[in-house]
Motif scaffolding. Structure first.
Motif, PDB file in Angstrom:
ATOM      1  N   ASP A 138      98.185  14.804  28.781  1.00 46.38           N
ATOM      2  CA  ASP A 138      99.085  13.810  28.203  1.00 46.38           C
ATOM      3  C   ASP A 138      99.604  12.893  29.314  1.00 46.38           C
ATOM      4  O   ASP A 138      99.825  13.336  30.446  1.00 46.38           O
ATOM      5  CB  ASP A 138     100.240  14.566  27.541  1.00 46.38           C
ATOM      6  CG  ASP A 138     101.184  13.675  26.769  1.00 46.38           C
ATOM      7  OD1 ASP A 138     101.041  12.443  26.807  1.00 46.38           O
ATOM      8  OD2 ASP A 138     102.067  14.228  26.105  1.00 46.38           O
ATOM      9  N   SER A 139      99.839  11.628  29.005  1.00 46.25           N
ATOM     10  CA  SER A 139     100.346  10.693  30.023  1.00 46.25           C
ATOM     11  C   SER A 139     101.862  10.700  30.113  1.00 46.25           C
ATOM     12  O   SER A 139     102.436   9.951  30.909  1.00 46.25           O
ATOM     13  CB  SER A 139      99.851   9.268  29.727  1.00 46.25           C
ATOM     14  OG  SER A 139     100.459   8.747  28.556  1.00 46.25           O
ATOM     15  N   THR A 140     102.524  11.544  29.343  1.00 48.25           N
ATOM     16  CA  THR A 140     103.984  11.640  29.436  1.00 48.25           C
ATOM     17  C   THR A 140     104.364  12.197  30.806  1.00 48.25           C
ATOM     18  O   THR A 140     103.830  13.218  31.236  1.00 48.25           O
ATOM     19  CB  THR A 140     104.537  12.575  28.332  1.00 48.25           C
ATOM     20  OG1 THR A 140     104.094  12.088  27.079  1.00 48.25           O
ATOM     21  CG2 THR A 140     106.044  12.617  28.373  1.00 48.25           C
ATOM     22  N   ASN A 141     105.260  11.504  31.486  1.00 42.92           N
ATOM     23  CA  ASN A 141     105.674  11.931  32.825  1.00 42.92           C
ATOM     24  C   ASN A 141     107.111  11.509  33.088  1.00 42.92           C
ATOM     25  O   ASN A 141     107.680  10.729  32.319  1.00 42.92           O
ATOM     26  CB  ASN A 141     104.718  11.380  33.878  1.00 42.92           C
ATOM     27  CG  ASN A 141     104.831   9.873  34.017  1.00 42.92           C
ATOM     28  OD1 ASN A 141     105.699   9.385  34.729  1.00 42.92           O
ATOM     29  ND2 ASN A 141     103.958   9.128  33.337  1.00 42.92           N
ATOM     30  N   ASN A 142     107.672  11.984  34.185  1.00 41.61           N
ATOM     31  CA  ASN A 142     109.037  11.642  34.577  1.00 41.61           C
ATOM     32  C   ASN A 142     109.075  10.682  35.758  1.00 41.61           C
ATOM     33  O   ASN A 142     110.098  10.550  36.411  1.00 41.61           O
ATOM     34  CB  ASN A 142     109.808  12.923  34.926  1.00 41.61           C
ATOM     35  CG  ASN A 142     109.897  13.851  33.739  1.00 41.61           C
ATOM     36  OD1 ASN A 142     110.131  13.424  32.616  1.00 41.61           O
ATOM     37  ND2 ASN A 142     109.695  15.132  33.980  1.00 41.61           N
ATOM     38  N   VAL A 143     107.949  10.016  36.027  1.00 37.58           N
ATOM     39  CA  VAL A 143     107.829   9.138  37.180  1.00 37.58           C
ATOM     40  C   VAL A 143     107.788   7.672  36.766  1.00 37.58           C
ATOM     41  O   VAL A 143     108.569   6.847  37.257  1.00 37.58           O
ATOM     42  CB  VAL A 143     106.563   9.497  38.003  1.00 37.58           C
ATOM     43  CG1 VAL A 143     106.392   8.551  39.170  1.00 37.58           C
ATOM     44  CG2 VAL A 143     106.636  10.933  38.477  1.00 37.58           C
ATOM     45  N   ILE A 144     106.861   7.330  35.873  1.00 40.79           N
ATOM     46  CA  ILE A 144     106.727   5.956  35.387  1.00 40.79           C
ATOM     47  C   ILE A 144     106.953   5.987  33.872  1.00 40.79           C
ATOM     48  O   ILE A 144     106.145   6.578  33.157  1.00 40.79           O
ATOM     49  CB  ILE A 144     105.332   5.374  35.687  1.00 40.79           C
ATOM     50  CG1 ILE A 144     105.040   5.409  37.179  1.00 40.79           C
ATOM     51  CG2 ILE A 144     105.226   3.940  35.157  1.00 40.79           C
ATOM     52  CD1 ILE A 144     103.620   5.002  37.531  1.00 40.79           C
ATOM     53  N   PRO A 145     108.026   5.386  33.401  1.00 43.29           N
ATOM     54  CA  PRO A 145     108.309   5.430  31.951  1.00 43.29           C
ATOM     55  C   PRO A 145     107.281   4.684  31.129  1.00 43.29           C
ATOM     56  O   PRO A 145     106.629   3.793  31.564  1.00 43.29           O
ATOM     57  CB  PRO A 145     109.694   4.809  31.834  1.00 43.29           C
ATOM     58  CG  PRO A 145     110.029   4.197  33.149  1.00 43.29           C
ATOM     59  CD  PRO A 145     109.024   4.655  34.142  1.00 43.29           C
TER      60      PRO A 145
END
Length: 178
Positions: free
Chosen positions: A171-178
């Motif tokens: 998944d491309s969900t991350n805490n770096v780039i919204p």
């Protein structure tokens, strides 16, 4: 009194310089949705070394993000090991969400690909490099140079990326780039 003010000024100036040195580079590419069809995105792209070991992998997403998936262990040549031990590993999937060096932004304009991501640093902030290359077909592109926008450092490259279908992609969900 002047000496004290001068010392305070020097301390403030040097601490801001230190902060700049320790700060991570900022990405210069703007995140834009990828609506084209120049590259397939239903898998990942990889580069192999001269020993036919996978040394680098990239996942591209419709939201304009890219995920650096790493590479195989030294001496490993099989995709099955890479995919089973890494891309579907719960540890990997949980870890990447917070690691800046795993994420970046890409853009494709005509037959040119550009992607920018952070790289680990042995001291100071994380440098970001903008990689630029040419798309040969929807399953192959060649990165010919990388530029660090902060310093204009330029590297000449010849990295040939090939496509490999893979599902399910992380998944491309991350805490770096919204």
């Amino acid at each position: 009194m002047r000496l004290i003010l001068l010392l305070i000024g020097i301390l403030l100036y040097s601490s801001s310089c230190i902060r700049d040195i320790l700060a991570d580079d900022k990405l210069t590419l703007k995140k834009e949705p990828y609506i084209g069809n120049q590259l397939r995105i239903d898998g990942y792209y990889y580069v192999m070394d001269l020993n036919n070991s996978v040394i680098s992998t990239l996942f591209f997403y419709r939201n304009g993000l890219l995920l650096y998936g790493g590479g195989g262990r030294p001496g490993s040549v099989g995709f099955d090991e890479l995919e089973a031990d890494l891309f579907t590993s719960e540890t990997f999937l949980n870890t990447i969400k917070n690691h800046k060096s795993c994420w970046g932004i890409f853009q494709i304009i005509d037959n040119e690909i550009r992607y920018e991501k952070w790289y680990p640093s042995s001291g100071g902030g994380m440098p970001a490099y903008l990689s630029i290359g040419e798309i040969q077909n929807d399953t192959t592109f060649v990165i010919t140079k990388a530029i660090r926008p902060k310093t204009d450092e330029t590297l000449v490259l010849n990295e040939v990326f090939h496509f490999r279908a893979f599902a399910p992609k992380p998944d491309s969900t991350n805490n770096v780039i919204p």
